[in-house]
Design an enzyme around this catalytic site. Sequence first.
Site, short mmCIF file in Angstrom:
data_model
loop_
_atom_site.label_atom_id
_atom_site.label_comp_id
_atom_site.label_asym_id
_atom_site.label_seq_id
_atom_site.Cartn_x
_atom_site.Cartn_y
_atom_site.Cartn_z
N CYS A 87 7.97 -10.87 -12.67
CA CYS A 87 6.68 -10.21 -12.40
C CYS A 87 6.54 -9.58 -13.85
O CYS A 87 5.28 -9.76 -14.20
CB CYS A 87 6.59 -9.22 -11.16
N HIS B 281 6.25 -3.53 -8.95
CA HIS B 281 5.76 -4.83 -9.03
C HIS B 281 4.72 -4.62 -10.31
O HIS B 281 4.20 -3.60 -10.28
CB HIS B 281 5.07 -5.37 -7.87
N ASP C 171 -2.94 -10.70 -10.92
CA ASP C 171 -1.63 -10.76 -10.56
C ASP C 171 -1.12 -12.14 -10.95
O ASP C 171 -1.49 -13.19 -10.13
CB ASP C 171 -1.33 -10.31 -9.44
N ASN D 172 -1.05 0.46 -0.24
CA ASN D 172 -1.56 1.40 0.88
C ASN D 172 -0.78 0.95 2.13
O ASN D 172 -0.99 1.61 3.16
CB ASN D 172 -2.89 1.38 1.21
N ASP E 189 1.59 0.95 5.49
CA ASP E 189 2.63 1.71 6.25
C ASP E 189 4.19 1.05 6.14
O ASP E 189 4.03 -0.32 6.21
CB ASP E 189 2.19 1.98 7.57
#
Length: 684
Positions: free
Chosen positions: A274, A332, A355, A395, A397
């Site tokens: 990456c 990342h 990306d 974001n 969980d």
Amino acid sequence: MEEFKLQNVNLEISENLSRHRTEGLGSSKALVVRRGAPFRVSLRLKGRPFNPKTDQLKIKIMLGRLYAIAPVTYNPDFSPSKWTAYMDLASVNPQQPSVHICAPTSAPVGRYRLVVVAFTRDGQRVSTLYKFTLLCNPWCKEDSVYIPFEDQREEYILNDSGLLFVGSARNIASRLWSFDQFESGVLKACLNLLEVSPQHKQNQQKDYMNRSNPVYLSRVVSAMINSNDDRGVLTGNWTGDYKEGMNPSMWTGSGDILRQWVKSNYSAVKYGQCWVFAAVMCTVMRVLGVPCRVVTNFNSAHDTNSNLVIEEYYTKTGLKVNGSKDSIWNFHVWVECWMSRPDLGSAMDGWQVLDPTPQERSRGVFCCGPAPVKAVRDRRIDLIYDVPFVCAEVNADVHTIILDQGKVLGVNKDTERVGALICTKAVGFPRIQTITGDYKHVKSPMSTISSRISGSSQETASMTLKGVLVFLTLDKAPVYGQPILFTVKIINKQNKPKRLQIHLNAQAKEYNQSPSDTFWESHGLIDMGPGEVKVVQQQILPVQYEDVVGDDLVNLAVVLEDVASQEQALATEEFSIASPELTIKIANTNSVVVHRQQTATVTFTNPFSHPVSGVLVIAGAGLIKERVTFRMPPLRARGTVQQTIAFTPRMVGSRMLHANLMLPDVKCTARGFKMVAVNRSGCF
């Protein structure tokens, strides 16, 4: 008098490169300019002088089969919407008149051809064909990539070296990178990238027209950095087997990668991960004139089923296992590009996430973005491009689950772990800048950043069993050659005794993979009195980890099991071990002058408990023309070695000299850098 003849055109390259801040791009014989700003050419005439009353000039500008014709006027006003050209009669030299040409701020990026046509009473005179390259212009307010502060333009367009941040949120490591946008062959490679793209091959005219828009440009580049769909620059490899190419950790700059790609007739370079994908894309965008920076998201979620939940699985003895297609990458790396977004409205102007690392398809192609950072923060998942995917990365969980023979023994839900820290290099300084608050609503981003960077101890608690809490704390940031020190704190909140079985487990892992086998473990029994607090201090010695971990991370877990109820509690920590550092010293730091030879010394001390050997690579954009390689013979434990190198700076300004020492015996790379202030001759 001899008839009027247009002999040739002087592109005034030196003057125009300086005016357009494109010195060093391409070569000194190539004209590279920016749209929205005039450049000057001089006409060399033969015969009678130019007569503005009877002679007329026109400029023909060509991009592929597209062309525009700009009559040369005597009005110095430029239009932001069309090609314009004017001649200043007040200072005109009749035998060598100058013409100022300006591209509209919406002109496409690319390789252009220019012809000057003169119309006189004697007929038409045409000059020969001239070539120039046109780029975006972040200095021009009317350009869609305009960024308002000069220090940001210096950083995000002109800076050819930087830091990439990897590791873990509580133990950040920096990697030196040379963006190389002013190095030989890099401009050519970036322009070729556009012309090798599927969009250009399918419809050249449409591609040329769309290149006016940085949204389009950035999507093309994002897809072309990886080779999944096209003849892109890099092939990704996360297997650990790099014998057919280069270990991604060994790359130090974009220039070698881009030149190798062109030299191989656009066969993908092996291999990238990456940070390599992102760094190369940053180079390409800066070359094209689009402000760009590299961004790291620590604890980055890869949500394959779009439910904003990542499941992680552990055994009852603390072994992390792969039980889900979802994953959390310890870090990342992507890029942000600065541009306006008329397609989404001015509220979405500014930094956009892009990306180039291939993860998921976007409209059928392996690319991502541009997703406005503001849209990610506000969770505007209704907007293009790929906003939902980036939202999940920062974001989602995390549900941590303990399993035993398919039975769930415990579950913990964590809403804070993903996107724990988002950062980039600070403007003008080789240090970290946190931008977490740009991506998500955080209570106090600055209150936690200092502890994360310094490696200060911070307790990590996870699921609890009835009345018992367990915390896992790194005592200090782990450093190669030193023990990994950590503390387990157990609190019995109940008024009755507890007998607990404790399992400690350490595994090595790549940043985006599940951990490998256990390399260290400890097991035992603990008796807890009512309300008692116990602190268990542990260490993992260098001889236990140094041949296993390398540049990988460590997944450390503690599992408590209530012997009576068989309930489970888990606490985990994933961290990197700081690599050995190289020290670089310049012989005469205060007298480094362009085009004058200078000397640097690189020093390495072996922190390992056994001899190591390796390959030292020294590079520096504007300092060293090509990277220099030395082979280091076996160096005894705690031994020190020095390597001296001579270099001759080619560019004035602040430049980065950096060195990497690859140590294959321990799968580790030692790194170091030195900022060098290069002065003009006679200036100190």
